[in-house]
Each structure stands twice: as C-alpha cells, then as structure tokens.
Design a protein around this motif. Structure first.
Motif, PDB file in Angstrom:
ATOM      1  N   PHE A  69       8.956  -0.228   3.823  1.00 26.17           N
ATOM      2  CA  PHE A  69       9.779  -1.335   3.328  1.00 26.17           C
ATOM      3  C   PHE A  69      11.104  -0.823   2.772  1.00 26.17           C
ATOM      4  O   PHE A  69      12.178  -1.342   3.093  1.00 26.17           O
ATOM      5  CB  PHE A  69       9.034  -2.106   2.227  1.00 26.17           C
ATOM      6  CG  PHE A  69       7.856  -2.900   2.716  1.00 26.17           C
ATOM      7  CD1 PHE A  69       7.657  -3.124   4.068  1.00 26.17           C
ATOM      8  CD2 PHE A  69       6.941  -3.431   1.823  1.00 26.17           C
ATOM      9  CE1 PHE A  69       6.571  -3.864   4.520  1.00 26.17           C
ATOM     10  CE2 PHE A  69       5.854  -4.165   2.255  1.00 26.17           C
ATOM     11  CZ  PHE A  69       5.667  -4.387   3.603  1.00 26.17           C
ATOM     12  N   LEU A  70      11.022   0.209   1.927  1.00 24.27           N
ATOM     13  CA  LEU A  70      12.215   0.706   1.245  1.00 24.27           C
ATOM     14  C   LEU A  70      13.203   1.345   2.217  1.00 24.27           C
ATOM     15  O   LEU A  70      14.414   1.071   2.167  1.00 24.27           O
ATOM     16  CB  LEU A  70      11.816   1.712   0.164  1.00 24.27           C
ATOM     17  CG  LEU A  70      12.947   2.247  -0.722  1.00 24.27           C
ATOM     18  CD1 LEU A  70      13.700   1.107  -1.389  1.00 24.27           C
ATOM     19  CD2 LEU A  70      12.395   3.207  -1.768  1.00 24.27           C
ATOM     20  N   VAL A  71      12.710   2.196   3.097  1.00 18.45           N
ATOM     21  CA  VAL A  71      13.589   2.835   4.082  1.00 18.45           C
ATOM     22  C   VAL A  71      14.228   1.790   4.993  1.00 18.45           C
ATOM     23  O   VAL A  71      15.413   1.867   5.320  1.00 18.45           O
ATOM     24  CB  VAL A  71      12.801   3.878   4.916  1.00 18.45           C
ATOM     25  CG1 VAL A  71      13.649   4.380   6.082  1.00 18.45           C
ATOM     26  CG2 VAL A  71      12.377   5.046   4.038  1.00 18.45           C
ATOM     27  N   GLY A  72      13.448   0.801   5.387  1.00 20.16           N
ATOM     28  CA  GLY A  72      13.991  -0.275   6.222  1.00 20.16           C
ATOM     29  C   GLY A  72      15.108  -1.028   5.534  1.00 20.16           C
ATOM     30  O   GLY A  72      16.135  -1.359   6.151  1.00 20.16           O
ATOM     31  N   VAL A  73      14.939  -1.299   4.255  1.00 16.21           N
ATOM     32  CA  VAL A  73      15.959  -2.009   3.482  1.00 16.21           C
ATOM     33  C   VAL A  73      17.231  -1.160   3.368  1.00 16.21           C
ATOM     34  O   VAL A  73      18.357  -1.672   3.488  1.00 16.21           O
ATOM     35  CB  VAL A  73      15.418  -2.367   2.080  1.00 16.21           C
ATOM     36  CG1 VAL A  73      16.555  -2.706   1.130  1.00 16.21           C
ATOM     37  CG2 VAL A  73      14.451  -3.535   2.174  1.00 16.21           C
ATOM     38  N   ILE A  74      17.072   0.151   3.161  1.00 19.64           N
ATOM     39  CA  ILE A  74      18.234   1.036   3.059  1.00 19.64           C
ATOM     40  C   ILE A  74      18.978   1.110   4.388  1.00 19.64           C
ATOM     41  O   ILE A  74      20.217   1.056   4.423  1.00 19.64           O
ATOM     42  CB  ILE A  74      17.786   2.445   2.599  1.00 19.64           C
ATOM     43  CG1 ILE A  74      17.236   2.384   1.176  1.00 19.64           C
ATOM     44  CG2 ILE A  74      18.946   3.429   2.679  1.00 19.64           C
ATOM     45  CD1 ILE A  74      16.626   3.676   0.690  1.00 19.64           C
ATOM     46  N   ILE A  75      18.240   1.216   5.484  1.00 23.54           N
ATOM     47  CA  ILE A  75      18.866   1.234   6.812  1.00 23.54           C
ATOM     48  C   ILE A  75      19.609  -0.071   7.060  1.00 23.54           C
ATOM     49  O   ILE A  75      20.743  -0.085   7.561  1.00 23.54           O
ATOM     50  CB  ILE A  75      17.808   1.471   7.903  1.00 23.54           C
ATOM     51  CG1 ILE A  75      17.230   2.884   7.791  1.00 23.54           C
ATOM     52  CG2 ILE A  75      18.401   1.260   9.298  1.00 23.54           C
ATOM     53  CD1 ILE A  75      16.072   3.153   8.734  1.00 23.54           C
ATOM     54  N   PHE A  76      18.980  -1.180   6.712  1.00 24.50           N
ATOM     55  CA  PHE A  76      19.596  -2.493   6.898  1.00 24.50           C
ATOM     56  C   PHE A  76      20.896  -2.604   6.096  1.00 24.50           C
ATOM     57  O   PHE A  76      21.924  -3.082   6.586  1.00 24.50           O
ATOM     58  CB  PHE A  76      18.612  -3.580   6.483  1.00 24.50           C
ATOM     59  CG  PHE A  76      19.124  -4.981   6.632  1.00 24.50           C
ATOM     60  CD1 PHE A  76      19.899  -5.355   7.718  1.00 24.50           C
ATOM     61  CD2 PHE A  76      18.839  -5.947   5.675  1.00 24.50           C
ATOM     62  CE1 PHE A  76      20.378  -6.651   7.853  1.00 24.50           C
ATOM     63  CE2 PHE A  76      19.313  -7.249   5.792  1.00 24.50           C
ATOM     64  CZ  PHE A  76      20.088  -7.599   6.890  1.00 24.50           C
TER      65      PHE A  76
ATOM     66  N   GLY B 154       0.825  -1.200   0.000  1.00 24.31           N
ATOM     67  CA  GLY B 154       0.000   0.000   0.000  1.00 24.31           C
ATOM     68  C   GLY B 154       0.863   1.254   0.000  1.00 24.31           C
ATOM     69  O   GLY B 154       2.094   1.194   0.030  1.00 24.31           O
ATOM     70  N   ILE B 155       0.207   2.401  -0.020  1.00 24.33           N
ATOM     71  CA  ILE B 155       0.922   3.681  -0.058  1.00 24.33           C
ATOM     72  C   ILE B 155       1.779   3.862   1.186  1.00 24.33           C
ATOM     73  O   ILE B 155       2.879   4.421   1.124  1.00 24.33           O
ATOM     74  CB  ILE B 155      -0.093   4.846  -0.189  1.00 24.33           C
ATOM     75  CG1 ILE B 155      -0.853   4.730  -1.504  1.00 24.33           C
ATOM     76  CG2 ILE B 155       0.614   6.193  -0.093  1.00 24.33           C
ATOM     77  CD1 ILE B 155      -1.924   5.775  -1.688  1.00 24.33           C
ATOM     78  N   GLN B 156       1.301   3.369   2.317  1.00 26.55           N
ATOM     79  CA  GLN B 156       2.043   3.529   3.567  1.00 26.55           C
ATOM     80  C   GLN B 156       3.113   2.462   3.747  1.00 26.55           C
ATOM     81  O   GLN B 156       4.200   2.734   4.267  1.00 26.55           O
ATOM     82  CB  GLN B 156       1.072   3.494   4.749  1.00 26.55           C
ATOM     83  CG  GLN B 156       0.075   4.650   4.742  1.00 26.55           C
ATOM     84  CD  GLN B 156      -0.909   4.556   5.886  1.00 26.55           C
ATOM     85  OE1 GLN B 156      -1.137   3.473   6.428  1.00 26.55           O
ATOM     86  NE2 GLN B 156      -1.485   5.689   6.267  1.00 26.55           N
TER      87      GLN B 156
END
Length: 407
Positions: free
Chosen positions: A235-242, A228-230
């Motif tokens: 997901f993307l920010v979490g992957v970048i942080i990881f 969804g929009i939220q």
C-alpha cells in the motif's frame, strides 16, 4: 544489456552500502561524517558515468530517472511523516523562533550575494541569476543531522539542552528548505523564468498540496481495515509511486508533493509510527542509488569555478553565524547559548542533494551551473562540521571506541 548491467551494479552497491557502517572505524569525525552523508557514492557514480567507464552513459542514465522520481517522493514522505503537529506543539516555542530567524538570515545572505556574483562577475542574465541564487539560498537553509548524530555517538555533554537545540534546528531547517523550494517552483511555473502572479502562484502551490493530499487520503482509506505484514508495504510503496508519478506528469516536484502527503499521513493516520519505521528502513539504499545516479550525470568539466564555491561557503557560514547570533540574543534562555552556535550548523548533505536532484529533473539546462557548488561545498562542510559542533561545548566527555576520556 548495458541497462541491466548498470541496474545490477547499482543495486549491488546500494545493498552493500546499506549494510556497511564506517562509524566504528578509526577515522576522524569529519571523515566519518563524509561517509555517513554518502558523498563517496557521488564519486563512485562519477566513475560509472560518462566521465568514467561509461556504464551509466548518456543513453542509459535517463532510464533511471523514474527511480529518481520515486526516491524524491520517498524522501518527501519521510520528512512529512515526522511533522506531527501535536509533537511540534510540545517543543519550546523559542526553538522554532530561533530556527526561523536563522533560516531567514541565511537565505537572504546567500541569495543576495550569489545574485550579485552571478550577475556582475559572471554576467549571467537577470532571470537566470535570480533563479540560481534563490535556489542556492534554499539549499543553504538545510542543515543535515548527520554531523550531530556522529558527535552524539562519541560524546556526552553537560549542556544537553544546547545539544537538543542543535538537533531541533537541524531537523526543522529541512521543513523551511522544502517550503521555500515549493514557493520557488510555484514562481517558475512558466519555465526558466520567474512570474510574479500571486493568484497563479497560489494555484500552483494548491495543486502541489492536492497531489500529495489525494494519495495520502487513499492510503488512509485502505488502512481502515488493519493491513497485514505483506499488504502494508505494498500500500505504502504504491502510494509513493502514485504521488511521484502524478507530480512529475503535472510538472510538479515529487519531493514537495511527497512532503505534503507525509504531513497528511502523520496527522490523520493511526499507523504513522509504522509508516515512519518502514520509510527509514529502506531510506539508505534508496538514497545511495540516487547519489550514484547524481554522480553519473555530473560533468565536472563544465565550468567548475572555485570562486563560486568559496562565495557560497563563506556567505552560508556568515548567514548561519549572524542568523543564530541575532536569534539567540532575541530570547531569554534557561541554558547558555554560545554566540558562535551558528558555525555548528554547517552540515549540508541529505535533503540538499534531494532538492538538487529535483531541480535537475525539472530544469536540466540550469543544473550544470550549480551542481558542483552543492557537491564541493557539502564535502568541505561535512569534513569540518563535527569539530565545529564540539567547539560549542566546554564540558564534554568522550565515549567513543577508546572510551571514558574526559576533554
């Protein structure tokens, strides 16, 4: 308390800076390019730092390093996501060949001369001279697209294919810079020295790819069900942080690992365009904060030597000039390529600062020797670049704020 104050100030400047545009103001193209590149935020950071009012002092500054790691991974993903193999294949092979040749000549020109200067005029140790010269050669590869974008907003050209070539070279140059930086770090895996062990170097590069690969695959799996929009930004920010956290914990480059992760997403995820748009949307604010932190950590009192800056600028110019001259004469073209096209590719900014910040994080004890070279040379090159681009086009039409004036 000081950290919270610094956080509020940096956030406020980033939000305000991301909304303000100087491109429509009555400045020269060179000054507009300096604003567009964001060099002014390095100066603001310098004022906020230890050399100024000490809001970002030596105790507060390290607390912002996790954000730098996140920002570097973000930039890496942004570059990687744009590298879609199917799109690259559609572009003329000649463009790639010209880019590769001029990148090789520029890298050799800067690296060899700066090594000679460091070693014979400043009497630095062999390993330190070699590392710093190769690093500056890597930085010299990168060509920012800011000057080309500003010129494009103000002029129309009859030789549009030449302009497309400039835009292509400035885009792909960054890929070469990241790849050379990755190789340099692989050879420096044992600390502040170069180790010529091909097997360990290949292993180190493979780990960098794997660090980017794992989060990217996780992101792809999470998006099998339409997010969804939220959920998608989370997901993307979490992957970048990881990616950034894993890279820095293993003493690898967040920028390089993020780049490899971005390539995986670009060529395997159906939401590539959505990812690219999201990364672009927040890029300016993140970039501004990174430049503010870079400026705050810069100590201009530590040995600024304008001779080094002059050598770097001159031999980067010569590398770009002769590299593009050789490349342009090596291939038949359907459009006119001026022999001086190399001087239109001097803009640095953007990725150069990202590579510099990554180098500072991994090797802080070496950074004082080259940070001022990158910052001062970038200021000069950004100021001159737009006009140097215009010299390559005999037929052009001004379409800026004044409108309709033929040159």
């Amino acid at each position: 308390m000081k950290f919270l104050l610094a956080l509020v100030i940096l956030t406020g400047i980033a939000v305000l800076g991301s909304k303000i545009s100087f491109l429509r103001k009555e400045f020269s193209l060179g000054v507009k390019n300096i604003f567009f590149t964001g060099i002014e935020y390095i100066l603001i950071g310098l004022i906020l730092g230890e050399s100024g009012i000490k809001i970002l002092d030596i105790e507060t500054l390290p607390k912002f390093y996790p954000f730098l790691v996140f920002g570097l991974a973000w930039i890496g993903y942004l570059f990687g996501v744009q590298f879609e193999f199917q799109q690259v294949k559609k572009l003329p092979r000649m463009f790639f060949s010209i880019t590769a040749i001029q990148a090789f000549v520029t890298f050799l020109s800067v690296s060899i001369i700066m090594f000679i200067v460091f070693r014979n005029f400043f009497f630095m140790k062999f390993q330190i001279s070699l590392i710093l010269s190769i690093f500056l050669g890597t930085i010299a590869l990168s060509t920012a697209q800011s000057a080309i974008a500003i010129v494009n907003k103000n002029y129309k050209f009859k030789n549009q294919k030449l302009f497309d070539l400039l835009r292509y070279v400035s885009g792909v140059d960054g890929v070469f810079a990241i790849m050379v930086f990755a190789v340099l770090l692989a050879f420096m895996k044992n600390g502040n020295s170069l180790s010529l062990n091909p097997a360990l170097t290949l292993l180190w590069l493979s780990i960098s790819v794997l660090i980017g690969f794992i989060p990217a695959v996780i992101f792809r799996i999470m998006n099998r069900v339409r997010p969804g929009i939220q959920e998608f930004p989370v997901f993307l920010v979490g992957v970048i942080i990881f990616t950034g956290g894993l890279a820095i914990q293993l003493n690898h480059s967040p920028l390089v690992c993020g780049f490899f992760g971005g390539i995986i997403i670009a060529n395997s995820c159906r939401y590539r365009t959505r990812v690219l748009l999201f990364l672009h949307e927040a890029e300016k604010a993140i970039y501004i904060i990174m430049l503010l932190i870079l400026g705050a950590g810069w100590n201009p009192d530590k040995g600024i030597n304008f001779i080094l800056v002059l050598f770097y600028i001159v031999f980067r110019l010569l590398g770009k000039f002769f590299g593009n001259f050789i490349a342009a004469r090596s291939f038949r073209s359907t459009f006119k390529i001026p022999s001086t096209i190399g001087i239109a590719l001097l803009s640095e900014g953007g990725l150069s600062f990202g590579i510099l910040i990554n180098f500072i994080i991994l090797f802080p004890e070496l950074s004082d020797k080259i940070i001022y070279i990158v910052i001062l040379s970038s200021f000069i090159n950004e100021l001159l670049s737009p006009r140097l681009i215009l010299t390559q086009f005999k037929e052009k039409e001004f379409i800026g704020n004044i409108g309709g004036k033929k040159l």
